[in-house]
Design an enzyme around this catalytic site. Structure first.
Site, PDB file in Angstrom:
ATOM      1  N   ARG A 245       0.585  38.004  -5.237  1.00  0.00           N
ATOM      2  CA  ARG A 245      -0.940  38.046  -5.216  1.00  0.00           C
ATOM      3  C   ARG A 245      -1.599  37.933  -4.082  1.00  0.00           C
ATOM      4  O   ARG A 245      -2.933  38.431  -3.770  1.00  0.00           O
ATOM      5  CB  ARG A 245      -1.558  36.878  -6.317  1.00  0.00           C
ATOM      6  CG  ARG A 245      -1.245  35.380  -5.844  1.00  0.00           C
ATOM      7  CD  ARG A 245      -1.381  34.668  -6.846  1.00  0.00           C
ATOM      8  NE  ARG A 245      -0.082  34.622  -7.525  1.00  0.00           N
ATOM      9  CZ  ARG A 245       0.040  33.936  -8.733  1.00  0.00           C
ATOM     10  NH1 ARG A 245      -1.131  32.913  -9.184  1.00  0.00           N
ATOM     11  NH2 ARG A 245       1.007  33.921  -9.441  1.00  0.00           N
TER      12      ARG A 245
ATOM     13  N   LYS B 121      12.827  28.809  -3.973  1.00  0.00           N
ATOM     14  CA  LYS B 121      13.357  29.133  -5.254  1.00  0.00           C
ATOM     15  C   LYS B 121      14.828  28.501  -5.514  1.00  0.00           C
ATOM     16  O   LYS B 121      15.245  28.240  -4.345  1.00  0.00           O
ATOM     17  CB  LYS B 121      13.501  30.629  -5.530  1.00  0.00           C
ATOM     18  CG  LYS B 121      12.347  31.434  -5.466  1.00  0.00           C
ATOM     19  CD  LYS B 121      12.757  32.868  -6.009  1.00  0.00           C
ATOM     20  CE  LYS B 121      11.326  33.842  -5.730  1.00  0.00           C
ATOM     21  NZ  LYS B 121      10.604  33.592  -7.339  1.00  0.00           N
TER      22      LYS B 121
END
Length: 509
Positions: free
Chosen positions: A337, A263
């Site tokens: 996920r 990020k």
């Protein structure tokens, strides 16, 4: 903080000695002959006070009350939402080290849910995080008395409010902690403390047990971190063993760098909040510990860090999930996920009445809904409607988004059964479509709380959401068999075989 309930009218509340007296005045207030009622009426006629939600008139050592400070606050139509706004404004106005004992008085009989909201608002307005501060001053407000005309009519709501405060603040505590004070191991320790309460059990699995279960997707996310993963299994057993449980699955990424798909550094500190789904599950169990309802609930928390170590999972790596389905990892920052899918497969063993996963899953959901509503996804209409209703009653709102089959097309892979991302467009929906592939055997809903789990800026910190929504859902439905959907009822009435059709949720505004 201690809360108590008393049957008192305005005159009785005015006689109480306290550091501050907050009087909630709704539209249509009719004054009695006591001094405080007359003061309210005079201020209203003079135009110095209005009953609009949050409008304040503050006084110091007024003749009409024994309190050191008096705050008149409008609460509009007296609805739970407007009472919450009023109490938040009033408590914020009197918040100081000198105010330790507070009385919140309803000038007229309140709606029962308004009392619960008043308790939550008082706690929210006075909340202070102190765990990692060296000389922090804690919450100055020690006790709140809720004064109503008839205490007996709202005792249940007071108890619910107190239990929700305990749960929400437990979730906030662990959401707010820096990542080095909330590692997977420490998070498991927090879960173990809940097992001290009646009816709650806790089991914690480590890397060896997780590998034996075949949770290789979960393990792939953790392999770049020196902190060992933990898989936390909480059980609240308030009903017969034969009663199907509700299962809550909370994403527990205790820090998310994005892994190899790292990020940007700006605001990366806020990725300590990436375990707020897990924190909300802990908060729900803390509330259940106080309420002791007659139902069964299971909490599953896959906890790990997502780090860019030399051993970290790489873009293009293919991993095998617990379900046996293979996943091509195209973006290691789509890791939530990958841990949730194995936990959802694990949930099957409980033969649940419903499964709800809670995750700070996608920035796309923040773009779609901001920080007001959590994203809700479900192919089960009855479950979705129940969660929407719970969000409304708890003032912890969500909004249903679609799950059309076409959204899943982008998850196709040339090298595995599926990819873990499908491009930027509709990112919140495609993330939900990924999770849906692991839920065919049970009623399932997904709550994307990326926009609602914490606040940035000057008010930076965990919100404790969606503990309120989940608790209200469980209290309304946790002890009941799930209702069949409209389509299922129609098929049963016609006695015709089911025809597979794509489910559509409510389109986002």
């Amino acid at each position: 903080m201690n809360f108590e309930l008393k049957s008192l009218d305005l005159a009785g509340s005015a006689a109480l000695t306290c550091d501050a007296l907050v009087v909630l005045v709704a539209e249509g207030f009719k004054p009695a002959r006591d001094a405080l009622s007359q003061l309210i009426e005079q201020a209203r006629k003079a135009g110095d006070f209005e009953t609009k939600p949050g409008k304040l008139l503050a006084m110091y050592k007024p003749a009409a009350a024994a309190a050191a400070r008096l705050v008149l606050v409008g609460c509009g139509d007296g609805s739970p939402k407007q009472v919450r706004q009023a109490v938040a404004s009033a408590v914020g106005a009197v918040k100081s080290p000198q105010v330790k004992k507070l009385v919140v008085c309803f000038a007229d009989a309140p709606a029962p849910l308004a009392v619960r909201c008043a308790v939550q608002a008082a706690a929210e307005a006075s909340y202070v995080y102190t765990t990692t501060k060296s000389k922090a001053e804690g919450r100055s407000l020690a006790g709140v008395t809720i004064a109503v005309p008839d205490a007996g009519a709202v005792r249940t709501e007071l108890a619910q409010g107190k239990a929700l405060v305990a749960g929400i603040e437990f979730a906030k505590e662990w959401g707010n902690r820096p990542a080095n004070h909330a590692t997977p191991t420490l998070l498991a320790g927090a879960a173990r403390t809940l097992a001290r309460f009646p009816r709650i059990k806790c089991e914690v699995l480590g890397p060896k047990e997780v590998e034996k279960l075949g949770m290789l997707s979960f393990m792939s996310v953790a392999q770049g971190s020196k902190e060992p993963l933990r898989f936390i299994v909480l059980r609240y057993e308030g009903a017969a063993r034969t009663a199907a449980p509700s299962v809550l699955v909370g994403k527990g990424i205790t820090f998310d760098t994005g892994g190899i798909s790292i990020k940007p550094s700006a605001e990366m500190d806020e990725m300590k909040f990436d375990m707020c789904g897990a924190a909300s599950v802990l908060g729900v169990f803390r509330t259940l510990a106080d309420l002791q309802p007659a139902m069964n609930v299971v909490g599953l928390i896959p906890a790990c860090e997502n780090m860019p170590d030399g051993g970290a999972v790489k873009p293009s790596d293919v991993v095998t999930s617990m379900s046996g389905q293979t996943i091509e990892n195209l973006n290691t920052d789509a890791e939530g996920r990958l841990v949730l899918c194995d936990a959802l497969t694990y949930a099957e063993r409980f033969k649940p009445r419903a499964v709800i996963d809670i995750a700070t899953l996608t920035g796309a959901c923040v773009v779609a809904l901001g920080g007001v509503r959590s994203g809700l996804f479900s192919a089960d209409d009855a479950l979705a409607e129940a969660l929407l209703a719970a969000g409304e009653s708890a003032l912890d709102l969500c909004w249903r988004l679609p799950l059309d089959d076409e959204y899943g097309e982008g998850l196709k892979s040339n090298f595995a059964d599926m990819a873990n991302v499908a491009g930027r467009a509709g990112g919140a929906v495609t993330a939900a479509k990924f999770l849906q592939k692991f839920t065919a055997k049970m009623p399932w809903a997904h709550l994307d709380i990326a926009g609602t789990a914490w606040k940035s800026g000057a008010a930076k910190g965990s919100t404790g959401r969606p503990v309120g929504l989940l608790v209200d859902y469980l209290l309304a439905h946790g002890d009941k068999a799930p209702a069949p959907s409209v389509e299922a009822k129609a098929r049963r009435a016609q006695k015709t075989p089911a025809v597979k059709k794509p489910r559509r949720g409510t389109a986002a505004a």
